[in-house]
Design a protein around this motif. Structure first.
Motif, mmCIF file in Angstrom:
data_model
loop_
_atom_site.group_PDB
_atom_site.id
_atom_site.type_symbol
_atom_site.label_atom_id
_atom_site.label_comp_id
_atom_site.label_asym_id
_atom_site.label_seq_id
_atom_site.Cartn_x
_atom_site.Cartn_y
_atom_site.Cartn_z
ATOM 1 N N LEU A 1 -15.160 5.126 -1.132
ATOM 2 C CA LEU A 1 -16.463 5.684 -0.552
ATOM 3 C C LEU A 1 -17.157 6.316 -1.589
ATOM 4 N N PRO B 1 -15.139 -2.633 7.973
ATOM 5 C CA PRO B 1 -16.310 -2.258 8.865
ATOM 6 C C PRO B 1 -17.199 -3.488 9.297
ATOM 7 N N SER C 1 -9.229 -1.302 8.892
ATOM 8 C CA SER C 1 -10.393 -0.815 9.013
ATOM 9 C C SER C 1 -11.589 -1.118 8.122
ATOM 10 N N ILE D 1 -14.197 -3.982 -9.414
ATOM 11 C CA ILE D 1 -12.545 -4.025 -9.635
ATOM 12 C C ILE D 1 -11.965 -3.478 -8.234
ATOM 13 N N SER E 1 0.566 -1.259 -0.167
ATOM 14 C CA SER E 1 0.117 -0.150 -0.111
ATOM 15 C C SER E 1 1.061 1.307 0.022
ATOM 16 N N LEU E 2 1.816 1.403 0.837
ATOM 17 C CA LEU E 2 2.535 2.501 1.039
ATOM 18 C C LEU E 2 3.729 2.567 -0.007
ATOM 19 N N PHE F 1 -2.288 -1.729 -3.467
ATOM 20 C CA PHE F 1 -3.727 -2.075 -2.960
ATOM 21 C C PHE F 1 -3.948 -0.765 -1.959
ATOM 22 N N PRO F 2 -5.216 -0.650 -1.785
ATOM 23 C CA PRO F 2 -5.667 0.281 -0.627
ATOM 24 C C PRO F 2 -5.357 -0.273 0.621
ATOM 25 N N MET F 3 -5.368 0.408 1.856
ATOM 26 C CA MET F 3 -5.207 -0.246 3.017
ATOM 27 C C MET F 3 -6.439 -0.006 3.875
ATOM 28 N N SER F 4 -7.499 0.467 3.575
ATOM 29 C CA SER F 4 -8.588 0.223 4.300
ATOM 30 C C SER F 4 -9.910 0.309 3.578
#
Lengths: 344, 535
Positions: A172, A289, A287, A200, A158-159, A164-167
């Protein structure tokens, strides 16, 4: 015979659930603060409200009557209100549990798809280099704490690389109506212009949490399948088959596999309960949900009704999953039905 | 069978992949703002929580007038013109025509904004016959703490587009208060519709305003979603959608900024700014801001009712250490409750310095030679005036241990925290205040007046009639020199009595992705995303 077995399992389920409800009920008295507030989630400030609650919760009767009233409300889906949000705990749990289930199911799927064939492969090349490689890799995966693995993956993918996103479950900006609570299904059901990209995007969000969560059950399944295969391969009927001149492929596919996979099926079912627990850690880090993150937040906020509800929901689910797994296992293995008592 | 399934799966997946133009179009669809806390309400009248005001005030609503952040002059918004009578006791606003309220899933306006809306909005604060006055505990923390609810005698409808506010007495900060983020105009028609269907309790949760964005959905701990208002009166809104990603953890917010999950991040901590500054694709803005971070004591609760104990505690903490470890040089050590940029600022000579020996002596004088146990409530979120209250509390804890005071640190979720501080359940609390107007009264009345005690804003729970009278005298005159004198007296009274210890004035930071523009950071008030767009 089979009916008798199922009834015994149901009996066990009911007993466990009752024990769990007693424990949850007692929690409201053990938590600091007013037990009535802890049960109802209403910080009763005024007298009228307090009296009303006392009537509803039979607060002035003995503990047994209070427990019966508690059980009645639980069965009706009245699990009290959350201190933090003022919403119904039960409806919050219903909203959140699909996210946790979804993650666990995908992880289990991944671990079966990878774990079982890898285990077979390892046993087929027993004590040769593929087996050694797989076993040592498995050992590393098995002993690595998953929160650490999660952080490593986030750091790298991620970083650093930004793959890939991390949360979260998806960007959103996509507004997906929660129909089933399973994000991929919901996207497919919804009709809006960017459906393909949303799909995706959701897969992207799923990747890292699924890998992290699948790590432990995958390694367990690899080891288990390998052991099970080796045990079967050592048996006399295999030796006989080998003596008849069957090659390794034929031996494994036609004789060993069917017998070796039986205990593996049971193991898959049992892994599901471990998964739910591990899912909580994964949810916090990514994160996600789901119910795990919610439960930890509730603990942090000292939201007692939510803690009770969350604990009960998760435990109920684990008991349920374990019993279902065992029932399915007995469908495949009639011998196990002769066990007199159930195990959880 | 297997082949059929495979074929179905592959066609559905291919069908899912869209063309490149759509990807480009998609980019301009919306902006994600990572916010630090859940909104408490969707009506700025009923809260003063900065995190909430940042999300709702400028996005959903408009005010009658605003203050230019540079010249500090009043600007027209929903009011095109305003006139104060000679005696200062009545103010007449001429209203803008053709302003439309939001059309949402739950409300469709049948008329434009007019005088009725203004009368409804502000009479809710003080008029017990207003059907909404008692909804939500009749608590309007900002207006009550600055006394607006006691000030307005009545609001007269002159015509459809003219209203006159008649005041009990002339007050110099009235217009400034009407320009705050709290003085937004709500829809009377919507209120009456909810009342007719007996759903008044929804009014503060399902907002209808005239602002650039329209409320769509709110999921607690998860997101707030707004869509653009196509009929916004002021200008075209570029962004289709505005989403607030609620991420209380500061490190996670920064990480999300790095992974581009957020376009804009609220309150990056100064410790993390260097990481963000290394990146070309992220802009970090830094702006001086009128604010104060303080340590307030619950002065009604022993031993904090003893001024010597408060002085002892003030002398026991090393503020310089705090400035280094918490503010990383991005803050100014407070010399008074007012920041130096305020015109009424006067540095206080006797502000307590770090002197543990004196602190110990004061404790002995107060009859507590062995110290005592107390708690410090530390904010769980980072704010402009205090980027890391937890760390500050830990530093204080170790300093106070040296004079025998044992501290336990208490944290709650932000909104719960604010609520419980309002109920005065704490011994002491690390909190702060960011100004809504450049008027100095904005620092005194909301924080330390007697009315603020009742409305739950006064964390020191301190009510001193002499202090209140100073504030009233300052408000009753428009002579700047006179006002400054009164505020000088008020500032030194705070330092002598120490209901709270001013610690520092922080800087306002904001990190945004380099392709985002049009976000303005001001020295006071909440953030506005009305002009935000992506390049």
């Amino acid at each position: 015979m089979r009916l008798d077995y199922i009834l015994r399992r149901i009996g066990l389920f009911v007993f466990m659930v009752l024990m769990l409800s007693v424990f949850t009920f007692l929690l409201s008295f053990l938590f600091p603060g007013d037990a009535l507030s802890n049960l109802s989630g209403v910080p009763s400030n005024n007298f009228a409200q307090h009296t009303q609650l006392e009537d509803k919760y039979l607060y002035n009767s003995n503990y047994f009557m209070q427990y019966i009233a508690f059980l009645g409300r639980i069965l009706q889906g009245d699990w009290g209100l959350s201190f933090a949000s003022g919403d119904s705990v039960f409806s919050q749990i219903l909203d959140l549990i699909p996210a946790t289930l979804e993650l666990s199911i995908y992880a289990l799927f991944v671990s079966v798809v990878i774990g079982v064939p890898t285990g077979i492969l390892a046993s087929a090349y027993y004590k040769q280099w593929p087996d050694k490689l797989i076993s040592s890799t498995t050992m590393i995966g098995y002993s690595m704490p998953i929160f650490w693995l999660a952080l490593l993956l986030i750091m790298l993918f991620s970083l650093q690389l930004g793959w890939f996103p991390m949360s979260g479950r998806m960007s959103l900006l996509y507004e997906i109506p929660p129909t089933t609570g399973f994000i991929l299904i919901d996207i497919s059901l919804a009709s809006f212009p960017y459906q393909g990209m949303a799909f995706i995007d959701a897969l992207h969000h799923l990747t890292l949490p699924t890998i992290v969560l699948a790590m432990y059950p995958t390694t367990v399944l690899i080891r288990f399948t390998r052991e099970s295969m080796l045990k079967v391969m050592d048996q006399n009927f295999i030796k006989t088959a080998r003596a008849k001149g069957l090659n390794r492929r034929q031996l494994i596919m036609h004789h060993a596999l069917r017998n070796a996979l039986l205990p593996v099926i049971k193991q898959i079912g049992l892994q599901f309960s471990t998964l739910i627990t591990l899912a909580m850690i994964t949810e916090i880090i990514f994160s996600w949900p789901g119910i795990g993150r919610w439960l930890i937040d509730s603990i942090y906020q000292r939201d007692y009704p939510a803690i009770q509800g969350g604990l009960m929901a998760v435990s109920l689910f684990i008991i349920f999953a374990t019993i279902i797994a065992e029932l399915i296992y007995t469908l495949f293995d009639p011998l196990s039905r002769n066990q007199a008592h159930g195990k959880v | 069978m297997h082949k059929l399934l495979l074929a179905l799966l592959s066609t559905s997946l291919i069908g899912c992949i869209d063309s490149k133009e759509e990807i480009l179009k998609e980019k301009n669809q919306g902006l994600v703002y990572c916010a630090e806390a859940n909104p408490v309400s969707f009506n700025p009248q009923v809260t003063t929580t900065g995190s909430t005001i940042d999300i709702i005030a400028n996005q959903l609503y408009d005010r009658l007038i605003s203050i230019d952040p540079v010249t500090a002059e009043f600007q027209s918004e929903l009011a095109t013109d305003w006139k104060t009578s000679k005696d200062g006791k009545s103010v007449t606003f001429t209203l803008r025509k053709g302003v439309k309220f939001h059309t949402t899933a739950y409300f469709t306006p049948s008329r434009d904004f007019n005088a009725d809306d203004v009368i409804f909005t502000f009479s809710r604060l003080f008029d017990v016959y207003n059907p909404y006055h008692f909804i939500g505990d009749a608590n309007y923390p900002y207006f009550q703490s600055v006394g607006i609810d006691q000030l307005i005698r009545k609001i007269v409808r002159v015509s459809d587009y003219q209203v006159r506010f008649e005041l009990f007495n002339a007050e110099s900060s009235f217009l400034a208060n009407m320009a705050t983020d709290f003085a937004v105009v709500l829809s009377q028609e919507y209120a009456m519709q909810l009342k007719a269907s007996e759903q008044t309790n929804l009014f503060d949760h399902y907002p209808v305003g005239t602002g650039p964005y329209i409320y769509k959905e709110y999921r607690r701990d998860h997101l707030v979603r707004f869509y653009k208002n196509p009929a916004y009166w002021k200008h075209d809104v570029v962004l289709e959608q505005l989403v607030y990603d609620i991420t209380p953890n500061g490190t996670t917010r920064i990480a999300k900024m790095l992974t581009k999950e957020c376009d804009v991040t609220a309150h990056p901590s100064s410790a993390q700014l260097s990481i963000l500054a290394q990146r070309d694709d992220i802009n970090v803005e830094k702006e001086t801001n009128l604010n104060i971070g303080y340590w307030a004591f619950n002065t009604e609760r022993p031993p904090f009712d003893d001024i010597r104990v408060r002085q002892a505690l003030a002398h026991a903490i090393d503020v310089d250490k705090i400035m280094q470890a918490v503010y990383y040089g991005n803050g100014i050590r407070a010399q008074s409750i007012l920041p130096p940029t305020s015109w009424a600022f006067e540095p206080q000579a006797n502000i307590p310095n770090f002197d543990p020996a004196l602190a110990k002596k004061l404790l002995i004088e107060a009859g507590l030679p062995n110290g005592f146990n107390m708690n410090i409530w530390a904010m769980p979120v980072s704010r402009i005036y205090n980027p890391n209250a937890r760390k500050m509390a830990e530093l204080m804890q170790s300093d106070l241990r040296k004079i025998g005071v044992k501290v336990s640190i208490i944290e709650y979720e932000w909104n719960t925290f604010i609520q419980r501080v309002g109920e005065h359940r704490h011994d002491s609390v690390l909190l702060g205040w960011a100004a809504d107007t450049p008027d100095p009264d904005n620092f005194f009345s909301p924080l330390l007046s007697c009315t603020a005690t009742f409305s739950g804003k006064n964390a020191a729970n301190w009510c001193n009639p002499q202090f209140d009278s100073l504030l009233n005298q300052a408000l009753s005159t428009t002579d700047i020199a006179m006002r400054k004198q009164y505020y000088d007296a008020a500032q030194s009274m705070i330092i002598n009595e120490l209901p709270l210890i001013p610690i520092a004035h922080g800087m306002r930071f904001q990190a945004s992705s380099a392709d985002v523009e049009g976000i303005t950071l001001g020295p006071f008030g909440a953030i506005s995303l009305a002009n935000a767009r992506k390049k």
